[in-house]
Design a protein around this motif. Structure first.
Motif: not given
Length: 128
Positions: A5, A8, A74-76, A114-115, A118, A124
């Motif tokens: 994460s 963002s 933001e994160t995966d 959500r990313t 990327p 990150w």
């Protein structure tokens, strides 16, 4: 669960009837362009700014609650990041469509999303 994460960007929540005027103000105040006046998706009304410092995602959003600024992380893996932040003191407020609205122990609201891009943005953080 292993995931990553990062910050963002910022969302400028505006309690307004004129989103165009609010976006015009903030783009001029921050020295940014308006990247997408039609970024919203039906229920969500927002406009994205472009040419932002550090490639931060900045948007101006029409809301019904009092005006404020909140940040997005933001994160995966949205659920894993929400769980990680909850473990260090944050509180889950609501799951909206595809993101979590969270509250810090000190009361600030923020979202976990959500990313989208990327390859852009800052480095990150990797979490186990």
């Amino acid at each position: 669960m292993a995931h990553r994460s990062r910050l963002s960007g910022f969302i400028i929540d505006c309690k307004t009837d004129d989103l165009d005027a609010a976006t015009d103000f903030w783009s001029q105040a921050l020295g940014c362009s308006i990247a997408d006046r039609d970024a919203g998706d039906g229920e969500a009304e927002y406009q994205m700014l472009g040419d932002t410092p550090g490639d931060l995602h900045i948007e101006v959003q029409k809301v019904t609650h009092p005006s404020r600024v909140h940040l997005d992380i933001e994160t995966d893996d949205v659920d894993a990041e929400a769980d990680r932040l909850e473990a260090i003191g944050a509180k889950k407020i609501a799951f909206v469509k595809r993101w979590w609205v969270m509250e810090a122990p000190t009361g600030q609201r923020f979202c976990i999303v959500r990313t989208k891009f990327p390859a852009r943005g800052v480095a990150w953080n990797d979490w186990d």
